[in-house]
Design a protein around this motif. Sequence first.
Motif, PDB file in Angstrom:
ATOM      1  N   THR A   1      -8.673  13.136  60.613  1.00 12.83           N
ATOM      2  CA  THR A   1      -9.428  12.319  61.573  1.00 12.83           C
ATOM      3  C   THR A   1      -9.206  10.822  61.394  1.00 12.83           C
ATOM      4  O   THR A   1      -9.925  10.015  61.988  1.00 12.83           O
ATOM      5  N   ASN A   2      -8.236  10.433  60.596  1.00 13.71           N
ATOM      6  CA  ASN A   2      -8.030   9.007  60.308  1.00 13.71           C
ATOM      7  C   ASN A   2      -7.642   8.227  61.564  1.00 13.71           C
ATOM      8  O   ASN A   2      -6.845   8.691  62.383  1.00 13.71           O
ATOM      9  N   GLY A   3      -8.174   7.024  61.696  1.00  9.77           N
ATOM     10  CA  GLY A   3      -7.831   6.151  62.805  1.00  9.77           C
ATOM     11  C   GLY A   3      -8.474   6.568  64.108  1.00  9.77           C
ATOM     12  O   GLY A   3      -9.415   7.369  64.150  1.00  9.77           O
ATOM     13  N   THR A   4      -7.938   6.030  65.197  1.00 10.76           N
ATOM     14  CA  THR A   4      -8.423   6.352  66.546  1.00 10.76           C
ATOM     15  C   THR A   4      -7.226   6.667  67.442  1.00 10.76           C
ATOM     16  O   THR A   4      -6.075   6.387  67.095  1.00 10.76           O
ATOM     17  N   ILE A   5      -7.526   7.230  68.614  1.00  9.87           N
ATOM     18  CA  ILE A   5      -6.444   7.614  69.531  1.00  9.87           C
ATOM     19  C   ILE A   5      -6.741   7.130  70.946  1.00  9.87           C
ATOM     20  O   ILE A   5      -7.880   6.792  71.290  1.00  9.87           O
ATOM     21  N   SER A   6      -5.667   7.161  71.742  1.00  4.59           N
ATOM     22  CA  SER A   6      -5.784   6.864  73.156  1.00  4.59           C
ATOM     23  C   SER A   6      -4.990   7.912  73.922  1.00  4.59           C
ATOM     24  O   SER A   6      -3.815   8.141  73.623  1.00  4.59           O
TER      25      SER A   6
ATOM     26  N   SER B   1      -3.917   4.667  66.456  1.00  3.18           N
ATOM     27  CA  SER B   1      -4.084   3.371  65.804  1.00  3.18           C
ATOM     28  C   SER B   1      -4.706   3.630  64.438  1.00  3.18           C
ATOM     29  O   SER B   1      -5.752   4.277  64.346  1.00  3.18           O
ATOM     30  N   GLY B   2      -4.050   3.163  63.370  1.00  7.18           N
ATOM     31  CA  GLY B   2      -4.549   3.433  62.025  1.00  7.18           C
ATOM     32  C   GLY B   2      -4.296   4.860  61.581  1.00  7.18           C
ATOM     33  O   GLY B   2      -4.941   5.359  60.658  1.00  7.18           O
ATOM     34  N   THR B   3      -3.368   5.531  62.241  1.00  7.61           N
ATOM     35  CA  THR B   3      -3.043   6.923  61.924  1.00  7.61           C
ATOM     36  C   THR B   3      -1.773   7.008  61.077  1.00  7.61           C
ATOM     37  O   THR B   3      -0.913   6.118  61.148  1.00  7.61           O
ATOM     38  N   ILE B   4      -1.662   8.079  60.302  1.00  8.70           N
ATOM     39  CA  ILE B   4      -0.427   8.355  59.552  1.00  8.70           C
ATOM     40  C   ILE B   4      -0.059   9.810  59.838  1.00  8.70           C
ATOM     41  O   ILE B   4      -0.251  10.705  59.014  1.00  8.70           O
ATOM     42  N   TRP B   5       0.445  10.045  61.027  1.00  8.38           N
ATOM     43  CA  TRP B   5       0.828  11.394  61.427  1.00  8.38           C
ATOM     44  C   TRP B   5       2.205  11.744  60.854  1.00  8.38           C
ATOM     45  O   TRP B   5       3.089  10.880  60.752  1.00  8.38           O
ATOM     46  N   THR B   6       2.382  12.995  60.487  1.00 13.22           N
ATOM     47  CA  THR B   6       3.634  13.434  59.860  1.00 13.22           C
ATOM     48  C   THR B   6       4.209  14.648  60.593  1.00 13.22           C
ATOM     49  O   THR B   6       3.511  15.305  61.374  1.00 13.22           O
TER      50      THR B   6
ATOM     51  N   ALA C   1       5.361  17.866  68.914  1.00 10.65           N
ATOM     52  CA  ALA C   1       6.265  16.883  68.312  1.00 10.65           C
ATOM     53  C   ALA C   1       5.462  15.719  67.752  1.00 10.65           C
ATOM     54  O   ALA C   1       4.445  15.318  68.328  1.00 10.65           O
ATOM     55  N   VAL C   2       5.922  15.188  66.624  1.00 11.89           N
ATOM     56  CA  VAL C   2       5.382  13.954  66.051  1.00 11.89           C
ATOM     57  C   VAL C   2       6.562  13.000  65.948  1.00 11.89           C
ATOM     58  O   VAL C   2       7.458  13.181  65.122  1.00 11.89           O
ATOM     59  N   THR C   3       6.581  11.994  66.807  1.00 11.64           N
ATOM     60  CA  THR C   3       7.740  11.099  66.883  1.00 11.64           C
ATOM     61  C   THR C   3       7.602   9.865  66.005  1.00 11.64           C
ATOM     62  O   THR C   3       8.594   9.186  65.739  1.00 11.64           O
ATOM     63  N   SER C   4       6.390   9.572  65.554  1.00 10.20           N
ATOM     64  CA  SER C   4       6.167   8.483  64.603  1.00 10.20           C
ATOM     65  C   SER C   4       4.794   8.675  63.989  1.00 10.20           C
ATOM     66  O   SER C   4       4.070   9.619  64.335  1.00 10.20           O
ATOM     67  N   THR C   5       4.411   7.803  63.107  1.00  6.70           N
ATOM     68  CA  THR C   5       3.088   7.907  62.468  1.00  6.70           C
ATOM     69  C   THR C   5       1.958   7.629  63.444  1.00  6.70           C
ATOM     70  O   THR C   5       0.798   7.921  63.133  1.00  6.70           O
ATOM     71  N   THR C   6       2.290   7.115  64.633  1.00  4.46           N
ATOM     72  CA  THR C   6       1.246   6.774  65.609  1.00  4.46           C
ATOM     73  C   THR C   6       1.495   7.376  66.993  1.00  4.46           C
ATOM     74  O   THR C   6       0.782   7.032  67.937  1.00  4.46           O
TER      75      THR C   6
END
Length: 357
Positions: free
Chosen positions: A61-66, A77-82, A103-108
């Motif tokens: 749940t880290n950070g926020t999303i849009s 934003s403030g996420t570290i997705w892998t 797909a996870v294309t970057s940490t955000t």
Amino acid sequence: MFLLDFVIELADRLGVQDIGTQSVRNLLKRKINESYKEIARVFDWEHLRNTGEILSVPNYTNGTISVTSGSRAVIGSGTIWTAAMVGRYFQPSSEGNWYRIIAVTSTTTLTLQTPIVGSSYSGTYKIWKRFYYLPSRVRKIHLLNKWTSDQELEGRSQEFMQDFTSDIANTGEPTDYAPYGSDDFESSYASGSVTLTKDSNIAQGSNTLWLDNAEEGDRFVVLGNNYRVKRVESDTRIILLNYSTVDVANQSYTISKDNRIGFQFYPSPATAMVLPYDYYKRVFDLIHETKDRPELPEDFDIAIVDGAEASRMRDLDDPKWLQKQLEFTARIKDLRAKYMVHSPKLQQARPFIRSRR
């Protein structure tokens, strides 16, 4: 016996003279391996029982999303997705739907399988690891426990859990689990290079991260040879089930999963937990003629040859193949009587009585 001993014995029984011919040799090896794997899976032999452990993953749940209505894209934003989050489920706090991550294309940034059906939203969210997958080596789970309470988790059917669980995404301390197919999001690993020495089963890596990317039973392919992982000792060292038939120096390779068992916890673990389990192993092809041998006692050797002989006689339309098959079956029954085979704790199924509350 080693693989070559099996080949010689089988050739002698069948009256095969030209075992020096590679095609003939390969055929006999295939029959030996087919018989070996059939014996290994027909009963739960105690010799193939092993242990493992699962690390549960709480919701992220880290950070926020849009998110935008009608779009598959999620911006963080403030996420570290892998990349490990591919195949998990995403839920914006603005709605009750879950969306699978493809797909996870970057940490955000990540991509969903289906577009957002709710309103556009910015705020909090959850990423849920719904399914867990066991190593390729696992043929059958015997026990799944919790270290924290020394309690066994109950194995249920997915249909049962769907009927008696109001929200399958609920979090807490798991009490049940249910099987759930295989992983559609598996990927192979091929970073770095590998060195193998002929007649050795030690794979040495360079610029590899094997602890996070390889497990027992995975396929390990190098120079066209298919080996299997026995255990991973470090990021740069793997012990193989098979011994190498050639010298390999700093070559490319591929590690891939193979038909892994999947399941879901109920409720989904709210915290990181280490859950131990007992299982029965799959066995794999013997490859090296003078180094590879079965993971069963020597008493099983004759049965392996019997099964291979019956199979080959059937291929050749030998009218005596059925008698040989009966001998093979009888020998397996004798081995079952001699060696301890797992029996269920309960001889009668335990009924489930739904509460009236």
